[in-house]
Structure formats: structure tokens, C-alpha cells
Write an enzyme that holds these catalytic residues in place. Structure first.
Site, PDB file in Angstrom:
ATOM      1  N   LYS A 189       5.151  -2.851  11.306  1.00  0.00           N
ATOM      2  CA  LYS A 189       6.174  -3.831  11.148  1.00  0.00           C
ATOM      3  C   LYS A 189       6.089  -4.059   9.354  1.00  0.00           C
ATOM      4  O   LYS A 189       5.280  -4.648   9.031  1.00  0.00           O
ATOM      5  CB  LYS A 189       5.905  -5.035  11.706  1.00  0.00           C
ATOM      6  CG  LYS A 189       7.071  -5.738  12.210  1.00  0.00           C
ATOM      7  CD  LYS A 189       8.012  -6.390  10.926  1.00  0.00           C
ATOM      8  CE  LYS A 189       7.446  -7.460  10.152  1.00  0.00           C
ATOM      9  NZ  LYS A 189       8.309  -7.757   8.940  1.00  0.00           N
ATOM     10  N   GLU A 215      -5.316  -9.660   4.464  1.00  0.00           N
ATOM     11  CA  GLU A 215      -5.523  -9.456   2.796  1.00  0.00           C
ATOM     12  C   GLU A 215      -4.526 -10.472   2.334  1.00  0.00           C
ATOM     13  O   GLU A 215      -3.236 -10.125   2.658  1.00  0.00           O
ATOM     14  CB  GLU A 215      -5.362  -8.123   2.259  1.00  0.00           C
ATOM     15  CG  GLU A 215      -6.567  -7.293   2.421  1.00  0.00           C
ATOM     16  CD  GLU A 215      -7.635  -7.602   1.873  1.00  0.00           C
ATOM     17  OE1 GLU A 215      -7.710  -8.492   1.019  1.00  0.00           O
ATOM     18  OE2 GLU A 215      -8.792  -7.346   2.475  1.00  0.00           O
ATOM     19  N   CYS A 252      -1.307  -8.895  -5.852  1.00  0.00           N
ATOM     20  CA  CYS A 252      -2.112  -9.790  -5.241  1.00  0.00           C
ATOM     21  C   CYS A 252      -3.397  -9.948  -6.420  1.00  0.00           C
ATOM     22  O   CYS A 252      -3.957 -11.176  -6.234  1.00  0.00           O
ATOM     23  CB  CYS A 252      -2.579  -9.732  -3.720  1.00  0.00           C
ATOM     24  SG  CYS A 252      -2.732  -7.999  -3.400  1.00  0.00           S
ATOM     25  N   GLU A 302      -0.745 -19.339  -6.247  1.00  0.00           N
ATOM     26  CA  GLU A 302      -0.195 -18.033  -6.458  1.00  0.00           C
ATOM     27  C   GLU A 302       1.384 -18.108  -6.826  1.00  0.00           C
ATOM     28  O   GLU A 302       2.127 -18.519  -6.045  1.00  0.00           O
ATOM     29  CB  GLU A 302      -0.573 -16.886  -5.449  1.00  0.00           C
ATOM     30  CG  GLU A 302      -0.215 -15.664  -5.863  1.00  0.00           C
ATOM     31  CD  GLU A 302      -0.532 -14.852  -4.751  1.00  0.00           C
ATOM     32  OE1 GLU A 302      -0.260 -14.931  -3.457  1.00  0.00           O
ATOM     33  OE2 GLU A 302      -1.033 -13.682  -4.918  1.00  0.00           O
TER      34      GLU A 302
END
Ligand code: ADP
Length: 485
Positions: free
Chosen positions: A180, A255, A289, A387
């Protein structure tokens, strides 16, 4: 069928049980460099289509699990070859749907090829161990088996290499899959799956369902026919997925985000440090990231570092991703651009001084912004703890190495970290004491290689590492056999 022909006839379809099937619903895929350019209409799978994909993977599993290692290796190797020979075409498409400059996008396709080539070799290296038995006349064998059907849920920032580093080991070790991909980058996933089909992957082994994560995701997690879930994406989604997977008894790896600190000490080679900071913080539009979103700079070099960063930022070419010479493409979409701008305002309100960060106009209507460098912040501020996922970084002034290490570790994240210094003592100490999964010395915090493990600590990651042979720990189940001859 030659792979150089267009794939547009497949747009709007899912790939289920070896067939490209028209989806009940489609959504447009927009080029972030030019919102008037629609890449195509892509599938948005409904409940029934997802059910069919899961069932197809389940059905294909017993045969694929027993497929001879050489055949699996040949398919993975052929995939690597086809990705390489199609890297230009797929790279252009990736650049168009995601906004990454074209050469980098092509580089990502080549990386995906390298990952498949690596795991083609790993197929025959899924070794076990033999132990002596504590019982007379017996011995103990520890072997690896596939876990079953794995769902891969992937993000938009690395549209082909992340699916590759989940699919390649999953298939290498004999698992079946439902992929997906993120809604913003369906074309790259479609190309990858089509190449696997062309490489001879049997029907049902890999199924592609495109569409909304918030509807397809929970369905995958609720299904008793999914044995494991591999996720890369935001921390909010990753936490939900990990909790749902654990509740359902599924193996899971997630992750998630980062707030990586790049430390620059007084004895650093400033050319290297500036390159690491500019690349790590701003290239890929900061949408990594592992981005260096905190630059932790020693007092003695701070002024020179900031002056040189500002000078270098003025030279950065931010433009249409497919334009020759573009170094930084647009932000991926309106929502992410708004988030970047919101964090810049938060930083200002908290007392930060913002250099750059303006929205930019270009020849085409896209989501362009200048990178932002934020001065006068402290590590406790939101801009240094949350973030952003854009070309936005802070410079934090510290007294010395000891303070730098403390600031670098003072975050709930732990994906990557870096240090620029000529001191063996400080770089060694940092490597040992950084609470991150990946540590870089005189290199960017963002660099990772395909043959070694990738992953973080604390809130950045959950579960086993990805990539390299360490991927085997997630994609295999261990069996212990006691045998008396
Ligand atoms: P981002 O904010 O970077 O898009 P997300 O974590 O929202 O990151 O998305 C990463 C992937 O997770 C995408 O494929 C997305 O569709 C999917 N996703 C989003 N919400 C859910 C959910 N509730 N369950 C499972 N997958 C989800």
C-alpha cells in the site's frame, strides 16, 4: 512486451492476483512542480479490492514459500536489471509526481535496483545453525522460514527505494505481500510492481492496492491473513500501526520520524561541515526522516558557520524538479507546505530569527519555498523537538563538545546524528554515546547504504532493523528442530 512502452494504460488499476484490475474509484496525481500537470488518475482501492489482494497473497504463499531459491534469486536479479535499464524513464516519472530533482530521482531508481541485486544474492544466504544437543544421540538445528503474508505501508518521500527495501527481502525469504504505497506517489509503485511482473513473479505473490491509508491501513491490520506489517511514515501513524499490530499478534516494524542533530565543532573542516549541513538539511526539500534539522554548532566557529550557510543558501537553485540544474524541487504538496510555514511562525513566536523560508514564485505554479535557517533558538523549543519534514533547520549555539552531545541526545527521536570534527577523540566519543541508530562522522546525517542496517532508537523506530542481511530478522521466522538420528 518491452518495458520501454508506456504504462499509462495501467493507471487507475490495482494489481491483484497477477492481474491489473480497474479500481472502483480513482483520484488525480498532481505534479507539485506544476499543479496544472496531472500525472494521471490512480486507483483508490475499496474494501473488496483490498480483501481480494489479501486473499491472493494468502493463496500464493504455500507455493512461493517452497519456490526453489534459484528461481527466486533469478526473479530478483531480473528486477534489478529491468530497474536499471528503465531508470531514466521511471526517474522522470518519480520526479514528476514527487518533486525530487530528476538526477536524484533517477538515482533513487538505481538504488532500488541495487537493493534487488543485493537480495538476489541473499536468497541463498538465509543460513541457519547447528548446535549440539544436551540429549544423547540428538542434535539441534536452527533454521529460517518465511513468515507468511506481509503488508508494506510506505511513505511519499522515497517512492521507489522504500518499497524496494521492503519487497526485496520479503520475497527473497519466501513471503508474499500486499503493498500500500502513499497516495501522493502511486506511479512509482506501479512501475516497480510492473517490473516485478515482467521479471516473472508468479501471480499473487505481490499485490498492489493504492489509496487512502486511513481506510486501507486498518483493514490490513485487522486481517487475520496478514502475518506481519512493515511501515515507514509519520510517528503518529506508526504508533497506531504498531499498537494495532501487537493487538492482533502480528510481527511489526515501524520506521518513523527524526530530529537529527549535526554537531559542528571548532576544529571541523568548514567546507565539509557546510556541505553536510546544506545537503542534510535542505536537499530533497528537507523531506527525509534523517534530515539534519538541528545544527549544533560550537561557539568558536558559530559566526563563521552561520555566515557561510547564509551565503551558500543564496546560491541554491530552487525550481521545477525536471528543469536542468535544479538543486531543490518543490515541497510535495500544499498541506506539507502549510506545515513548514506554520513551524516557521511557531519558531518566530518563540523568539527565533528566521533567515529565508519565504514562498517562491516560479514559471509554473508549484509548492516552492526558500530553505529556512533559524537562529536564536534553544533546544527545548517546539521547532527543535517536533519534526517539520521540510527545508527548515535551526542553528543551536553550544559552548563545547560536552554540551553538543547533550543537546544532540536531548530529543525523543533517535534516528540519526552526525558530527563534523577533526578530533579522533571527540568523533569516537560521539559515535559511542550518540543515542541514535545511525551516526555519521564528517558525512551527512542522511546517507544510508543498502547493504547495512537502517533504523533508529527511541520514538524513531519500533521493531527489527531494515536493509542488509539484518532484514532477515524481520522477514523470517526461526524454527528450532531437535533431531535424533
Ligand atoms: P505522511 O504524513 O508523511 O504522509 P503518514 O504516516 O501519514 O505519513 O503516511 C505513511 C503511509 O501510511 C502512507 O502510505 C499512508 O497512506 C499510510 N497511512 C496513513 N494513515 C494510516 C493508518 N491509520 N493506518 C495505516 N496506514 C496509514
Amino acid at each position: 512486451m518491452t518495458m520501454n512502452t508506456t504504462t499509462e494504460n495501467l493507471y487507475g488499476k490495482n494489481f491483484i492476483a497477477g492481474e491489473w484490475t480497474s479500481a472502483a474509484r480513482t483520484v488525480p496525481n498532481i505534479n507539485p512542480s506544476d499543479v496544472t500537470d496531472i500525472v494521471g488518475e490512480f486507483a483508490s482501492a475499496d474494501h473488496g479490492e483490498v480483501e481480494q489482494a489479501i486473499a491472493a497473497a494468502r493463496q500464493a504463499f504455500p507455493t512461493w514459500a517452497l519456490c526453489p531459491a534459484q528461481k527466486r534469486a533469478d526473479i530478483l536479479f531480473k528486477t534489478a536489471q529491468l530497474l536499471t535499464s528503465n531508470a531514466g524513464r521511471i526517474g522522470t516519472l518519480l520526479s514528476r509526481e514527487q518533486g525530487r530533482p530528476r538526477p536524484e530521482a533517477e538515482g533513487e531508481v538505481v538504488r532500488a535496483a541495487q537493493i534487488f541485486a543485493f537480495f538476489a544474492g541473499e536468497v541463498v544466504r538465509a543460513t541457519g545453525e547447528i548446535f549440539p544437543s544436551t540429549r544423547p544421540g540428538a542434535e539441534v538445528l536452527v533454521s529460517r522460514e518465511p513468515i507468511g503474508v506481509v503488508a508494506a505501508i510506505t511513505p511519499w518521500n522515497v517512492p521507489i527505494a522504500i518499497p524496494a527495501w521492503k519487497i526485496a527481502p520479503a520475497l527473497a525469504y519466501g513471503n508474499c505481500m500486499v503493498l500500500k504505497p502513499a497516495e501522493l506517489v502511486p506511479a512509482s509503485a506501479l512501475e516497480l510492481v510492473r517490473i516485478l511482473q515482467e521479471a516473472g513473479l508468479p501471480a499473487g505473490v505481490l499485490n498492489l492496492v493504492m489509496g487512502s491509508g486511513s481506510t486501507i491501513g486498518p483493514q490490513l491490520l485487522d486481517s487475520p491473513d496478514i502475518d506481519a506489517v512493515s511501515f515507514t511514515g509519520s510517528i503518529a501513524t506508526g504508533k497506531k500501526i504498531a499498537a494495532a499490530a501487537v493487538a492482533g499478534g502480528k510481527k511489526v516494524q515501524a520506521e518513523m520520524g527524526g530530529k537529527s542533530g549535526l554537531v559542528v565543532l571548532n576544529d571541523a573542516n568548514l567546507d565539509i561541515a557546510i556541505d553536510c549541513a546544506i545537503d542534510g538539511a535542505f536537499f530533497w526539500t528537507g523531506q527525509r526522516c534523517t534530515a539534519s534539522s538541528r545544527l549544533i554548532v560550537a561557539r568558536g566557529i558559530y559566526d563563521e558557520f552561520v555566515d557561510r550557510m547564509i551565503a551558500r543558501m543564496k546560491t541554491l537553485r530552487i525550481d521545477h524538479a525536471q528543469k536542468e540544474g535544479t538543486e531543490i524541487g518543490p515541497v510535495v504538496d500544499e498541506r506539507q507546505l502549510a506545515q513548514n510555514q506554520r513551524y516557521i511562525e511557531i519558531a518566530k513566536a518563540d523568539g527565533g530569527e528566521v533567515i529565508g523560508g519565504q514562498r517562491l514564485q516560479r514559471d509554473t505554479q508549484g509548492f516552492y519555498m526558500e530553505p529556512a535557517l533559524i537562529l536564536n533558538t534553544s533546544n527545548g523549543m517546539r521547532i527543535n523537538q517536533e519534526e517539520v519534514f521540510g527545508p527548515v533547520t535551526s542553528v543551536l549555539k553550544v559552548a563545547d563538545y560536552e554540551e553538543a552531545l547533550m543537546v544532540a541526545n536531548d530529543t525523543r527521536f533517535g534516528l540519526s546524528s552526525g558530527i563534523c570534527t577533526d578530533s579522533l577523540h571527540h568523533s569516537t566519543h560521539f559515535r559511542r554515546h550518540s543515542l541514535a541508530g545511525t551516526v555519521a562522522v564528517n558525512l551527512t546525517t542522511t546517507g544510508s547504504e543498502y547493504h547495512v542496517p537502517f533504523g533508529g532508537r527511541k520514538s524513531s523506530s519500533y521493531g527489527a532493523r531494515e536493509q542488509g542481511r539484518y532484514a532477515m530478522d524481520f522477514y523470517t521466522a526461526i524454527k528450532t528442530s531437535y533431531v535424533r538420528a
